[in-house]
Design a protein around this motif. Structure first.
Motif, PDB file in Angstrom:
ATOM      1  N   ARG A  47       0.813  -1.215   0.000  1.00  0.00           N
ATOM      2  CA  ARG A  47       0.000   0.000   0.000  1.00  0.00           C
ATOM      3  C   ARG A  47       0.851   1.271   0.000  1.00  0.00           C
ATOM      4  N   GLU A  48       2.023   1.210   0.586  1.00  0.00           N
ATOM      5  CA  GLU A  48       2.870   2.402   0.660  1.00  0.00           C
ATOM      6  C   GLU A  48       3.703   2.604  -0.601  1.00  0.00           C
ATOM      7  N   GLU A  49       3.703   1.642  -1.509  1.00  0.00           N
ATOM      8  CA  GLU A  49       4.546   1.727  -2.700  1.00  0.00           C
ATOM      9  C   GLU A  49       3.899   2.572  -3.792  1.00  0.00           C
ATOM     10  N   SER A  50       4.746   3.051  -4.711  1.00  0.00           N
ATOM     11  CA  SER A  50       4.284   3.874  -5.820  1.00  0.00           C
ATOM     12  C   SER A  50       3.434   3.056  -6.790  1.00  0.00           C
ATOM     13  N   GLU A  52       3.064   4.203  -9.910  1.00  0.00           N
ATOM     14  CA  GLU A  52       3.456   4.797 -11.185  1.00  0.00           C
ATOM     15  C   GLU A  52       3.498   3.778 -12.316  1.00  0.00           C
ATOM     16  N   SER A 206      -2.401   6.921  -4.623  1.00  0.00           N
ATOM     17  CA  SER A 206      -1.815   6.233  -3.474  1.00  0.00           C
ATOM     18  C   SER A 206      -2.886   5.407  -2.782  1.00  0.00           C
ATOM     19  N   ALA A 208      -2.090   4.140   0.253  1.00  0.00           N
ATOM     20  CA  ALA A 208      -1.657   4.180   1.646  1.00  0.00           C
ATOM     21  C   ALA A 208      -2.857   4.448   2.556  1.00  0.00           C
ATOM     22  N   ARG A 211      -3.319   8.044   3.686  1.00  0.00           N
ATOM     23  CA  ARG A 211      -3.315   9.115   2.678  1.00  0.00           C
ATOM     24  C   ARG A 211      -3.713   8.589   1.291  1.00  0.00           C
ATOM     25  N   ARG A 212      -4.863   7.991   1.217  1.00  0.00           N
ATOM     26  CA  ARG A 212      -5.375   7.546  -0.079  1.00  0.00           C
ATOM     27  C   ARG A 212      -5.715   8.755  -0.932  1.00  0.00           C
ATOM     28  N   ARG A 213      -5.276   8.709  -2.177  1.00  0.00           N
ATOM     29  CA  ARG A 213      -5.536   9.834  -3.080  1.00  0.00           C
ATOM     30  C   ARG A 213      -5.917   9.318  -4.462  1.00  0.00           C
TER      31      ARG A 213
END
Length: 251
Positions: A47-50, A52, A206, A208, A211-213
């Motif tokens: 979950r914390e990884e990019s 991209e 994200s 995370a 901080r989900r975005r």
């Protein structure tokens, strides 16, 4: 550049786009965030990884069977001591007799979608889904996909396959018809097109927990003609044609 074809089917699936705590919605087709979450889980992306690596993927969804939109409710905090129930927005505890919370959750029952995935990295997703690092699911952890999740992998042109070759579930086709229309959800929207366009806030930036975005994307839902010969004559025939379609890739 190759891609893959996925079949998303199961008793229940849910693809939320603007859910809040007490009301969990669902789109009428798979969301980009739900699919990227599935890919990330299969590939072991934390979950914390990019995320991209998924930005260049293009998704084309065929609505094989829209299913039935339904909703149920869940209770949270029932039977627990007050100090263990869900806190309020102020961080306080609810008064005695008001500690149980009801949440309503929408889902699609008996829906079937086929998805063409193309773009950079698509060739690595199929093998991961066939042997996932973490369990895959259809929008919610309890919604397990039916077998034959990955129909074909490393397909030269999966979008063409989706329009011309992948079998469709049984439905009524008028006698003599050579084609029929199905809904296609495309991320390729041309300037000036108005019908069927929608803006969705379902592109994950994200996952995370703290901080989900998400950002937005534009899609177009378009009625598209496909060969009537793709439609199976029965449920059993559909299963057999699907299996034959998958097996052919490995012959």
């Amino acid at each position: 550049m190759t891609g893959l074809l996925l079949r998303l089917a199961g008793p229940m699936q849910s693809w939320g786009e603007h859910s809040v705590f007490g009301e969990r919605d669902t789109l009428s087709f798979p969301s980009r965030s739900g699919l990227v979450g599935m890919f990330a889980a299969a590939q072991g992306v934390g979950r914390e990884e990019s995320l991209e690596r998924y930005e260049g993927l293009r998704l084309l969804v065929r609505v094989d069977r829209p299913g039935v939109r339904m909703s149920d409710f869940h209770t949270i905090g029932g039977g627990l001591p007050r100090e263990r129930t869900v806190p309020t927005a102020e961080g306080k505890r609810r008064p005695e007799g008001a500690t149980t919370i009801v949440t309503r959750r929408a889902y699609l029952a008996d829906a079937v979608f086929t998805v063409a995935v193309t773009g950079p990295g698509a060739e690595d997703i199929g093998p991961a889904l066939s042997s996932p690092h973490w369990q895959t699911y259809l929008g919610r952890r309890s919604f397990v996909p039916d077998p034959l999740l990955v129909l074909r992998d490393r397909v030269p042109d999966p979008e063409h396959e989706l329009r011309t070759t992948v079998p469709l579930p049984h439905r009524r086709v008028p006698e003599g018809r050579e084609s029929l229309e199905v809904d296609m959800v495309s991320e390729q929207v041309c300037p000036g097109e108005a019908d069927g366009r929608a803006v969705l806030n379902d592109v994950p930036v994200s996952f995370a927990s703290a901080r989900r975005r998400y950002t937005s994307r534009e899609v177009r839902v378009e009625r598209t003609a496909v060969p009537a010969a793709l439609v199976a004559t029965s449920i059993r025939a559909y299963q057999e044609r699907l299996l034959d379609y998958v097996v052919k890739e490995h012959r």
